[in-house]
Design an enzyme around this catalytic site. Structure first.
Site, PDB file in Angstrom:
ATOM      1  N   CYS A   2      -2.045  -9.912  -2.214  1.00  0.00           N
ATOM      2  CA  CYS A   2      -3.433 -10.497  -2.720  1.00  0.00           C
ATOM      3  C   CYS A   2      -3.877  -8.871  -1.886  1.00  0.00           C
ATOM      4  O   CYS A   2      -3.091  -7.934  -1.206  1.00  0.00           O
ATOM      5  CB  CYS A   2      -3.616 -11.406  -1.045  1.00  0.00           C
ATOM      6  SG  CYS A   2      -2.479 -12.158  -1.743  1.00  0.00           S
ATOM      7  N   ARG A  27      -4.163  -6.557  -6.799  1.00  0.00           N
ATOM      8  CA  ARG A  27      -2.934  -6.588  -6.647  1.00  0.00           C
ATOM      9  C   ARG A  27      -3.001  -8.041  -5.902  1.00  0.00           C
ATOM     10  O   ARG A  27      -2.356  -9.127  -5.886  1.00  0.00           O
ATOM     11  CB  ARG A  27      -3.719  -6.934  -4.668  1.00  0.00           C
ATOM     12  CG  ARG A  27      -3.812  -5.624  -4.437  1.00  0.00           C
ATOM     13  CD  ARG A  27      -4.220  -5.200  -2.912  1.00  0.00           C
ATOM     14  NE  ARG A  27      -3.145  -5.183  -1.726  1.00  0.00           N
ATOM     15  CZ  ARG A  27      -2.349  -4.698  -1.530  1.00  0.00           C
ATOM     16  NH1 ARG A  27      -2.350  -3.464  -2.540  1.00  0.00           N
ATOM     17  NH2 ARG A  27      -1.525  -4.863  -1.004  1.00  0.00           N
ATOM     18  N   TRP A  75      -3.187 -13.831  -5.613  1.00  0.00           N
ATOM     19  CA  TRP A  75      -1.610 -13.625  -6.034  1.00  0.00           C
ATOM     20  C   TRP A  75      -0.615 -14.412  -4.794  1.00  0.00           C
ATOM     21  O   TRP A  75      -0.421 -14.196  -4.294  1.00  0.00           O
ATOM     22  CB  TRP A  75      -0.971 -12.494  -5.653  1.00  0.00           C
ATOM     23  CG  TRP A  75       0.217 -12.535  -7.371  1.00  0.00           C
ATOM     24  CD1 TRP A  75      -0.010 -11.995  -8.536  1.00  0.00           C
ATOM     25  CD2 TRP A  75       1.062 -12.966  -7.018  1.00  0.00           C
ATOM     26  NE1 TRP A  75       1.378 -12.699  -8.959  1.00  0.00           N
ATOM     27  CE2 TRP A  75       1.845 -12.379  -8.216  1.00  0.00           C
ATOM     28  CE3 TRP A  75       2.087 -13.240  -5.461  1.00  0.00           C
ATOM     29  CZ2 TRP A  75       3.192 -13.099  -8.359  1.00  0.00           C
ATOM     30  CZ3 TRP A  75       3.904 -13.520  -5.864  1.00  0.00           C
ATOM     31  CH2 TRP A  75       4.029 -13.651  -7.339  1.00  0.00           C
ATOM     32  N   ASN A 101      -2.987 -11.115   3.639  1.00  0.00           N
ATOM     33  CA  ASN A 101      -1.768 -10.792   2.375  1.00  0.00           C
ATOM     34  C   ASN A 101      -0.400 -10.458   3.170  1.00  0.00           C
ATOM     35  O   ASN A 101      -0.633 -10.053   4.029  1.00  0.00           O
ATOM     36  CB  ASN A 101      -2.662  -9.572   2.235  1.00  0.00           C
ATOM     37  CG  ASN A 101      -1.454  -8.784   1.240  1.00  0.00           C
ATOM     38  OD1 ASN A 101      -0.619  -9.594   0.647  1.00  0.00           O
ATOM     39  ND2 ASN A 101      -1.430  -6.450   1.063  1.00  0.00           N
ATOM     40  N   GLY A 102      -0.002 -11.455   2.470  1.00  0.00           N
ATOM     41  CA  GLY A 102       1.794 -11.183   2.843  1.00  0.00           C
ATOM     42  C   GLY A 102       2.559 -12.875   2.855  1.00  0.00           C
ATOM     43  O   GLY A 102       1.954 -13.782   2.374  1.00  0.00           O
ATOM     44  N   GLU A 482      13.413   0.662 -19.775  1.00  0.00           N
ATOM     45  CA  GLU A 482      12.364   0.758 -19.243  1.00  0.00           C
ATOM     46  C   GLU A 482      10.935   0.466 -20.545  1.00  0.00           C
ATOM     47  O   GLU A 482       9.692  -0.009 -20.604  1.00  0.00           O
ATOM     48  CB  GLU A 482      11.340   2.482 -19.385  1.00  0.00           C
ATOM     49  CG  GLU A 482       9.882   2.935 -18.236  1.00  0.00           C
ATOM     50  CD  GLU A 482       9.412   1.339 -17.828  1.00  0.00           C
ATOM     51  OE1 GLU A 482       7.892   1.272 -17.610  1.00  0.00           O
ATOM     52  OE2 GLU A 482       9.945   1.250 -16.755  1.00  0.00           O
ATOM     53  N   LYS A 486       8.194  -2.624 -20.294  1.00  0.00           N
ATOM     54  CA  LYS A 486       7.132  -2.154 -20.586  1.00  0.00           C
ATOM     55  C   LYS A 486       6.454  -3.640 -21.846  1.00  0.00           C
ATOM     56  O   LYS A 486       5.318  -4.020 -21.573  1.00  0.00           O
ATOM     57  CB  LYS A 486       6.674  -1.018 -21.887  1.00  0.00           C
ATOM     58  CG  LYS A 486       5.978  -0.040 -20.706  1.00  0.00           C
ATOM     59  CD  LYS A 486       5.166  -0.271 -19.325  1.00  0.00           C
ATOM     60  CE  LYS A 486       5.306  -0.336 -17.988  1.00  0.00           C
ATOM     61  NZ  LYS A 486       6.463  -0.252 -17.070  1.00  0.00           N
ATOM     62  N   GLU A 489       6.121  -6.718 -19.835  1.00  0.00           N
ATOM     63  CA  GLU A 489       5.150  -7.518 -19.171  1.00  0.00           C
ATOM     64  C   GLU A 489       3.754  -7.578 -19.522  1.00  0.00           C
ATOM     65  O   GLU A 489       3.049  -7.669 -18.347  1.00  0.00           O
ATOM     66  CB  GLU A 489       5.105  -5.805 -17.805  1.00  0.00           C
ATOM     67  CG  GLU A 489       5.280  -4.777 -17.948  1.00  0.00           C
ATOM     68  CD  GLU A 489       4.806  -3.562 -16.853  1.00  0.00           C
ATOM     69  OE1 GLU A 489       4.919  -4.401 -15.756  1.00  0.00           O
ATOM     70  OE2 GLU A 489       5.460  -3.304 -16.863  1.00  0.00           O
ATOM     71  N   HIS A 505      30.235  -5.080 -27.286  1.00  0.00           N
ATOM     72  CA  HIS A 505      30.570  -6.045 -26.131  1.00  0.00           C
ATOM     73  C   HIS A 505      29.726  -7.069 -26.261  1.00  0.00           C
ATOM     74  O   HIS A 505      29.657  -8.332 -25.117  1.00  0.00           O
ATOM     75  CB  HIS A 505      30.947  -5.093 -25.213  1.00  0.00           C
ATOM     76  CG  HIS A 505      31.599  -3.485 -25.503  1.00  0.00           C
ATOM     77  ND1 HIS A 505      33.158  -3.805 -25.508  1.00  0.00           N
ATOM     78  CD2 HIS A 505      31.191  -2.678 -25.356  1.00  0.00           C
ATOM     79  CE1 HIS A 505      33.256  -2.415 -25.661  1.00  0.00           C
ATOM     80  NE2 HIS A 505      31.906  -1.491 -25.486  1.00  0.00           N
ATOM     81  N   LYS A 604      -0.435  -5.706  -9.265  1.00  0.00           N
ATOM     82  CA  LYS A 604      -0.056  -4.199  -9.268  1.00  0.00           C
ATOM     83  C   LYS A 604       0.827  -3.162  -8.315  1.00  0.00           C
ATOM     84  O   LYS A 604       2.319  -2.938  -8.552  1.00  0.00           O
ATOM     85  CB  LYS A 604      -1.197  -3.206  -9.382  1.00  0.00           C
ATOM     86  CG  LYS A 604      -0.870  -1.937  -9.429  1.00  0.00           C
ATOM     87  CD  LYS A 604      -0.434  -0.859 -10.807  1.00  0.00           C
ATOM     88  CE  LYS A 604      -0.017   0.537 -10.862  1.00  0.00           C
ATOM     89  NZ  LYS A 604       0.975   0.513 -11.862  1.00  0.00           N
TER      90      LYS A 604
HETATM   91  C1  AGP Z   1       5.679  -1.651 -13.387  1.00  0.00           C
HETATM   92  O1  AGP Z   1       5.225  -1.959 -14.849  1.00  0.00           O
HETATM   93  C2  AGP Z   1       5.533  -3.114 -12.978  1.00  0.00           C
HETATM   94  N1  AGP Z   1       4.471  -3.140 -12.101  1.00  0.00           N
HETATM   95  C3  AGP Z   1       6.707  -2.531 -12.096  1.00  0.00           C
HETATM   96  O2  AGP Z   1       7.680  -2.998 -12.028  1.00  0.00           O
HETATM   97  C4  AGP Z   1       6.372  -1.618 -11.009  1.00  0.00           C
HETATM   98  O3  AGP Z   1       7.401  -0.735 -11.149  1.00  0.00           O
HETATM   99  C5  AGP Z   1       6.978  -1.847  -9.721  1.00  0.00           C
HETATM  100  O4  AGP Z   1       6.433  -3.827  -8.580  1.00  0.00           O
HETATM  101  C6  AGP Z   1       7.223  -1.038  -8.863  1.00  0.00           C
HETATM  102  O5  AGP Z   1       6.489  -0.521  -7.727  1.00  0.00           O
HETATM  103  P1  AGP Z   1       6.259   1.200  -7.170  1.00  0.00           P
HETATM  104  O6  AGP Z   1       6.715   1.663  -7.988  1.00  0.00           O
HETATM  105  O7  AGP Z   1       4.465   0.558  -6.691  1.00  0.00           O
HETATM  106  O8  AGP Z   1       7.113   0.972  -5.483  1.00  0.00           O
END
Ligand code: AGP
Length: 609
Positions: A2, A27, A75, A101-102, A482, A486, A489, A505, A604
């Site tokens: 959060c 966040r 969050w 937050n946590g 990757e 993308k 997400e 396989h 994020k």
């Molecule tokens: C990637 O687009 C995501 N936001 C997520 O997988 C991110 O890469 C992951 O949470 C790691 O974050 P960081 O690089 O800030 O540690």
């Protein structure tokens, strides 16, 4: 994960708190709330949804004046996004208000204990135990600070907490354990936030709170206490170089598109002053203080999460091929709980954009007493991982606002190429060619961005697919992973990244006319093998779109949907392929009318395990 913000000072507290919460929505953005102390009373307003919704709700109280307030954007971890579960949480007579937050891991035990003492709980959250526990200790500890400290000693887990008390109308009490918290020093006013970006409009003078520290913040000053050592801590404020302009959206419709289009300058910023073809050298100042130890490293374990993990996989190929040092890339969330041998000549390399990812922080903490070198590749300046590692390399990509990481991946791969060159000490035959080619990559990235319209057309064609497969070999394999992430997400399409050689396989069974494949088929000694994988897919009527190197005619016999990228060394192709897969997923999400920068259920920076 959060976002929390607070203000105490000579001016109105509401505006800086609300604007700060908006800056922290990356966040978490499922509900928000604010508590303030007014001349006569306390006021708490909470709302489900984005901070704007809270702002509308607050308009009902626009006559209210307050010089002290705390706010929260959520969050959800415990309890669904409802007004009752939104923060701030408070004690029975609403004299104590708390944002957090946590995760409080032992909240159930504390709840049971307090319920036996007659406390009533209204929410499903872990956080609500905090105001009740403070209330409980206030009866015996004699001061709010002592009651707050006693409360913290009962908590296990991770927290950044801000608390206010009606009977202490001039002070905000804050505490930190793992989750980030920074204090902003103003003139006759002070601020607090989970991330400096939330208070940068007001001050660039900040104090980072460390683990087990509590601070009393008033308009005239800040007092820090280390509750483990039971001592007061004196710490000077740092001045942060933060370019608000860089953080602004500019003419772009979304931060994600803006950050993808920053690829050329992202590579430029990551090589500036470091890659020096004129002297055939790579200078990484951030590793100078461990140069001695680096010479004896015979194994590197990379730990990271999500996109940073996939950048780490490219790093594995680069470091092993250029420096001949064995590399293992591990998911930080798994690494923490594995029991594996760790010799002192092994280095841990943590990769993180935010520098605040709890799993990666936990992985670094795990080897704290192993006597091993702990290195970092981080984008966020002054973040926890940057401060807890022995040495490291900043990405210098500037603030990344979109939840989907794009330019950070580009910067991380560029830095990993620099580290591989640095560790090779020029011994690799690839050293000079790659060092010279790196300075050409910003221009080649520009050329890839010129294909944005073609990529947009392809995205339109494939936007309504239910499933997607990404295929790659060698340096392109991590890009396949990757690319799939993308798409997953931000467009919510089920996508999988796979090593092309693995198709036979199992995954080949999924292929039919409704299951497209994104083949990463740039020039490499393995191109023929990738082309035969495409053949196998075509033979099962699977639609294929591909990335290929300019001049590759063969691929057009297999598919018309080809995006070409300029020729470069296979080892650096991920920097160009990444732009294509990022733009593709962006345009698919836009085509589906989704919230590109704030995809559902994500945040994020993942500051909880
Ligand atoms: C990637 O687009 C995501 N936001 C997520 O997988 C991110 O890469 C992951 O949470 C790691 O974050 P960081 O690089 O800030 O540690």
């Amino acid at each position: 994960m959060c976002g929390i913000v607070g203000y105490v000072g000579k001016n109105s507290a509401i505006e800086p708190v609300i604007q700060g919460l908006k800056a922290l929505e990356y966040r978490g953005y499922d509900s928000a709330g604010i508590s303030m102390l007014t001349d006569r009373d306390t006021l708490t307003v909470k709302q489900v949804g984005r901070v704007e919704a809270l702002e509308e709700e607050l308009a009902e109280h626009n006559s209210v004046k307050s010089r002290l307030a705390i706010g929260h954007t959520r969050w959800a971890t415990h309890g669904s996004p409802t007004i009752t579960n939104a923060h701030p949480h408070f004690n029975a007579d609403e004299s104590i208000m708390v944002v957090h937050n946590g995760i409080i891991e032992n909240y159930q035990d504390i709840r049971t204990r307090l319920a036996k003492a007659g406390y009533k709980f209204v929410s499903q959250t872990d956080t609500e135990v905090i105001p009740h526990l403070i209330d409980h200790y206030l009866k015996t500890e004699g001061s709010f600070l002592k009651a707050f400290t006693a409360t913290l000693k009962d908590l296990t887990g991770a927290y950044a907490i801000a608390a206010i008390h009606a009977q202490n109308p001039d002070t905000i009490y804050v505490a930190r354990l793992s989750s980030p918290l920074v204090i902003g020093i103003g003139n006759g006013e002070n601020f607090l936030a989970s991330d400096p970006a939330a208070i940068m409009d007001h001050t660039k003078k900040v104090i980072y709170l460390n683990d087990y520290e509590v601070a009393e913040i008033s308009a005239s000053g800040v007092k820090i206490h280390d509750i483990k050592k039971a001592v007061e801590v004196k710490r000077a404020a740092e001045e942060l170089d933060f370019d608000n302009e860089k953080a602004a959206l500019g003419d772009f419709p979304h931060f994600m598109l803006k950050e993808i289009h920053e690829a050329p300058q992202t590579i430029q910023s990551a090589i500036r002053g470091r890659v020096r073809p004129e002297t055939n050298t790579v200078k990484l100042g951030g590793l100078d203080n461990v140069a001695q130890q680096l010479q004896f490293i015979d194994r590197i374990v990379i730990v990271a999460c999500g996109t940073s993990y996939y950048a780490g996989l490219v790093g594995e190929y680069l470091i092993e091929e250029l420096a001949g040092i064995p590399v293992e890339v591990q998911l930080a969330s798994e690494f923490k709980y594995r029991n594996e041998p760790f010799s002192r000549s092994t280095a841990l390399l943590a990769i993180s954009q935010s520098g605040e990812t709890a799993d990666t922080i936990a992985a670094i903490k795990k080897v704290e007493n192993y006597g091993v070198l702990r290195l970092g590749i981080v984008n966020a300046v002054g973040s926890t991982i940057a401060r807890m590692t022995d040495a490291g390399v900043y990405c210098h990509a500037g603030p990344e606002q979109s939840v989907a990481s794009t330019k950070a991946f580009i910067a991380q791969v560029t830095v990993l190429a620099e580290i591989a060159l640095h560790l090779s000490q020029g011994r690799s035959p690839l050293y000079k060619p790659l060092l010279n080619e790196l300075v050409n990559l910003p221009e080649k990235a520009k050329q890839v961005l010129e294909s944005a319209d073609d990529i947009k057309k392809l995205a339109k064609k494939y936007a309504n697919q239910r499933d997607f497969l990404y295929l790659g070999r060698n340096y392109s394999y991590p890009c396949a992973l990757e690319g799939a992430l993308k798409l997953k997400e931000i467009s919510y399409i089920h996508a999988e990244g796979y090593a092309a050689g693995e198709m036979k396989h199992g995954p080949l069974a999924m292929i039919d006319k409704d299951f497209p494949t994104f083949a990463l088929a740039c020039d490499s000694p393995l191109l023929e093998k990738t082309l035969s994988s495409i053949e196998e897919i075509k033979a099962r009527s699977g639609p294929v779109l591909a990335v290929a190197t300019v001049g590759n005619k063969a691929i057009t016999k297999l598919t018309a949907d080809v995006i070409y990228v300029p020729k470069t060394h296979e080892q650096l192709q991920p920097l160009l392929i990444a732009i294509v897969i990022q733009l593709f997923s962006y345009y698919v999400a836009v085509e589906k009318g989704l919230n590109v920068d704030r995809p559902r259920n994500l945040a994020k920076s993942v500051t909880v395990e």
